[in-house]
Write a protein that holds these residues in place. Structure first.
Motif, PDB file in Angstrom:
ATOM      1  N   ALA A 172      56.052 -59.395  24.021  1.00  5.63           N
ATOM      2  CA  ALA A 172      55.835 -58.189  23.290  1.00  5.63           C
ATOM      3  C   ALA A 172      54.200 -57.632  23.819  1.00  5.63           C
ATOM      4  O   ALA A 172      54.140 -56.380  23.933  1.00  5.63           O
ATOM      5  CB  ALA A 172      55.824 -58.609  21.779  1.00  5.63           C
ATOM      6  N   THR A 173      53.414 -58.705  23.885  1.00  7.16           N
ATOM      7  CA  THR A 173      51.848 -58.135  24.342  1.00  7.16           C
ATOM      8  C   THR A 173      51.892 -57.398  25.420  1.00  7.16           C
ATOM      9  O   THR A 173      51.330 -56.229  25.714  1.00  7.16           O
ATOM     10  CB  THR A 173      51.042 -59.238  24.187  1.00  7.16           C
ATOM     11  OG1 THR A 173      50.924 -59.881  22.857  1.00  7.16           O
ATOM     12  CG2 THR A 173      49.544 -58.732  24.541  1.00  7.16           C
ATOM     13  N   ARG A 175      54.683 -55.836  27.127  1.00  6.81           N
ATOM     14  CA  ARG A 175      55.332 -54.778  27.116  1.00  6.81           C
ATOM     15  C   ARG A 175      54.175 -53.636  26.301  1.00  6.81           C
ATOM     16  O   ARG A 175      54.392 -52.581  26.967  1.00  6.81           O
ATOM     17  CB  ARG A 175      56.743 -54.954  26.357  1.00  6.81           C
ATOM     18  CG  ARG A 175      57.562 -55.556  27.065  1.00  6.81           C
ATOM     19  CD  ARG A 175      59.253 -55.798  26.524  1.00  6.81           C
ATOM     20  NE  ARG A 175      58.904 -56.622  25.405  1.00  6.81           N
ATOM     21  CZ  ARG A 175      59.310 -56.323  24.095  1.00  6.81           C
ATOM     22  NH1 ARG A 175      59.544 -54.939  23.841  1.00  6.81           N
ATOM     23  NH2 ARG A 175      59.181 -57.088  23.223  1.00  6.81           N
ATOM     24  N   SER A 176      53.827 -54.142  25.376  1.00  9.27           N
ATOM     25  CA  SER A 176      52.842 -52.905  24.687  1.00  9.27           C
ATOM     26  C   SER A 176      51.648 -52.627  25.607  1.00  9.27           C
ATOM     27  O   SER A 176      51.337 -51.355  25.739  1.00  9.27           O
ATOM     28  CB  SER A 176      52.010 -53.592  23.248  1.00  9.27           C
ATOM     29  OG  SER A 176      51.223 -52.798  22.591  1.00  9.27           O
ATOM     30  N   GLY A 177      51.193 -53.686  26.422  1.00  9.31           N
ATOM     31  CA  GLY A 177      50.083 -53.353  27.319  1.00  9.31           C
ATOM     32  C   GLY A 177      50.207 -52.268  28.399  1.00  9.31           C
ATOM     33  O   GLY A 177      49.687 -51.402  28.734  1.00  9.31           O
ATOM     34  N   ARG A 179      53.060 -50.439  28.491  1.00  7.00           N
ATOM     35  CA  ARG A 179      53.363 -48.938  27.789  1.00  7.00           C
ATOM     36  C   ARG A 179      52.010 -48.212  27.633  1.00  7.00           C
ATOM     37  O   ARG A 179      51.821 -46.856  28.135  1.00  7.00           O
ATOM     38  CB  ARG A 179      53.850 -49.174  26.573  1.00  7.00           C
ATOM     39  CG  ARG A 179      54.177 -47.661  25.829  1.00  7.00           C
ATOM     40  CD  ARG A 179      54.877 -47.871  24.592  1.00  7.00           C
ATOM     41  NE  ARG A 179      54.198 -48.809  23.560  1.00  7.00           N
ATOM     42  CZ  ARG A 179      54.631 -49.987  23.159  1.00  7.00           C
ATOM     43  NH1 ARG A 179      55.744 -50.413  23.617  1.00  7.00           N
ATOM     44  NH2 ARG A 179      53.992 -50.521  22.168  1.00  7.00           N
ATOM     45  N   GLN A 180      51.053 -48.878  27.145  1.00 10.83           N
ATOM     46  CA  GLN A 180      49.561 -47.945  26.973  1.00 10.83           C
ATOM     47  C   GLN A 180      49.159 -47.666  28.132  1.00 10.83           C
ATOM     48  O   GLN A 180      48.598 -46.424  28.386  1.00 10.83           O
ATOM     49  CB  GLN A 180      48.657 -49.030  26.199  1.00 10.83           C
ATOM     50  CG  GLN A 180      47.481 -48.228  26.061  1.00 10.83           C
ATOM     51  CD  GLN A 180      46.283 -49.163  25.490  1.00 10.83           C
ATOM     52  OE1 GLN A 180      46.635 -50.293  24.991  1.00 10.83           O
ATOM     53  NE2 GLN A 180      44.931 -48.966  25.395  1.00 10.83           N
ATOM     54  N   THR A 183      51.190 -44.834  29.744  1.00  9.58           N
ATOM     55  CA  THR A 183      50.971 -43.581  29.033  1.00  9.58           C
ATOM     56  C   THR A 183      49.802 -42.945  29.236  1.00  9.58           C
ATOM     57  O   THR A 183      49.603 -41.786  29.399  1.00  9.58           O
ATOM     58  CB  THR A 183      51.135 -43.782  27.591  1.00  9.58           C
ATOM     59  OG1 THR A 183      52.454 -44.369  27.247  1.00  9.58           O
ATOM     60  CG2 THR A 183      50.934 -42.568  26.721  1.00  9.58           C
ATOM     61  N   LEU A 288      59.829 -50.939  27.556  1.00  7.92           N
ATOM     62  CA  LEU A 288      58.396 -50.628  27.644  1.00  7.92           C
ATOM     63  C   LEU A 288      58.224 -49.750  26.495  1.00  7.92           C
ATOM     64  O   LEU A 288      57.143 -49.467  25.967  1.00  7.92           O
ATOM     65  CB  LEU A 288      57.873 -50.040  28.986  1.00  7.92           C
ATOM     66  CG  LEU A 288      57.715 -51.267  30.134  1.00  7.92           C
ATOM     67  CD1 LEU A 288      57.088 -50.437  31.248  1.00  7.92           C
ATOM     68  CD2 LEU A 288      57.023 -52.377  29.606  1.00  7.92           C
ATOM     69  N   GLY A 289      59.259 -48.902  26.068  1.00  7.79           N
ATOM     70  CA  GLY A 289      59.281 -47.876  24.997  1.00  7.79           C
ATOM     71  C   GLY A 289      58.583 -46.603  25.453  1.00  7.79           C
ATOM     72  O   GLY A 289      57.883 -45.855  24.574  1.00  7.79           O
TER      73      GLY A 289
END
Length: 304
Positions: A172-173, A175-177, A179-180, A183, A288-289
């Motif tokens: 999760a960390t 994928r969030s990273g 994604r940021q 973006t 990744l969202g």
């Protein structure tokens, strides 16, 4: 290693059409094509002069600094379009000497994204040109060194790294990273650079994501990934010599698997993407969202 003061430019002319560019997005599905900001770039069949190619400088003090577009004409992506140079750079820790700092300043960088942990940053803080925005993005949930002291063979070391690459796809960390990172790369104007400590693992996966978004074939992405072994050859050799002297050749061979890159590492990540999401594009959106507009903006930056 020489350090050129100026980057080289390679002008090329090609026929660029709105139809071809939009078609490149359609390869990822009609939803992405509908979200494409490519409309209005010109009439079908119009001939335009492509921006000059920028050859990334070689930096003696940041030896794994390079353009994700590759060298020369650049990698080929969707629709036969070459990936644009001078847009996204990758690197190891940005600790340039004065000469290389001047070279970095000449690139007009607007933003730097540091993918390292707090401990890594504290040990070797970035040195950046004036006016460059610095952002630290966490893409690892734990210290990257992990439990390497317990590795007893090169095979165990390779498996350890492969497991880490699989975890990057699912954690999760991570994928969030990522994604940021993607973006911000999409939304920020100007040339940008992202990096970790050695510029090969966390940075290697970020580069693979961008080249995948551009439609570069996986075999080319893997070949680019493996260039870290060439760019960092002197550092790898010196490190292995030190380990050999201190702990012997067997220990050095174990560490070789950790400080270099191997095709099986990146393949482990891609296999995890295919197994869990069914396709690379589904991973971008579901894993990744990322929004479809972010993917489209990145493709425009990379190819238009």
């Amino acid at each position: 290693m020489t350090n050129p003061v100026h980057h080289k430019r390679f002008p090329r002319i090609r026929a660029t059409t709105t139809l071809a560019l939009t078609g490149a997005l359609m390869l990822a599905g009609p939803a992405l094509a509908d979200a494409s900001p490519l409309a209005g770039l010109g009439s079908s069949g119009s001939v335009t002069t492509e921006p000059e190619r920028i050859e990334a400088p070689r930096l003696a003090s940041v030896n794994n600094f390079r353009d994700i577009a590759g060298t020369g004409a650049g990698y080929v992506g969707f629709g036969g379009l070459h990936v644009n140079s001078g847009v996204f750079y990758r690197a190891n820790a940005l600790t340039p000497d004065p000469a290389d700092l001047g070279t970095l300043d000449s690139l007009g960088l607007t933003a730097v994204y540091d993918l390292r942990t707090d401990q890594e940053i504290a040990a070797k803080p970035d040195v950046l040109p004036n006016g460059v925005r610095y952002t630290r993005i966490q893409v690892l949930a734990a210290d990257p060194s992990g439990d390497i002291a317990g590795l007893r063979s090169p095979e165990e070391a390779r498996t350890y790294v492969q497991d880490g690459y699989r975890s990057t796809v699912n954690d999760a960390t991570s994928r969030s990273g990522y994604r940021q990172l993607l973006t911000e790369l999409a939304d920020t104007a100007g040339p940008q650079v992202f990096h970790c400590t050695a510029g090969k693992d966390r940075t290697g996966w970020a580069t693979a994501l961008l080249l995948g978004i551009a439609g570069v074939p996986r075999e080319t992405i893997t070949a680019d990934y493996l260039l870290s072994n060439d760019y960092s050859a002197d550092t790898i050799r010196a490190t292995l010599d030190q380990i050999t002297a201190a702990k012997g050749p067997e220990a050095a061979e174990i560490y070789r698997q950790l400080i270099g890159v191997d095709a099986s590492y990146l393949e482990a990540s891609f296999a995890e993407v295919d197994a869990n999401y069914g396709s690379f594009d589904r991973y971008l959106v579901d894993g990744l969202g990322l929004s479809m507009s972010t993917v489209a903006k990145l493709r425009v930056k990379l190819l238009a």
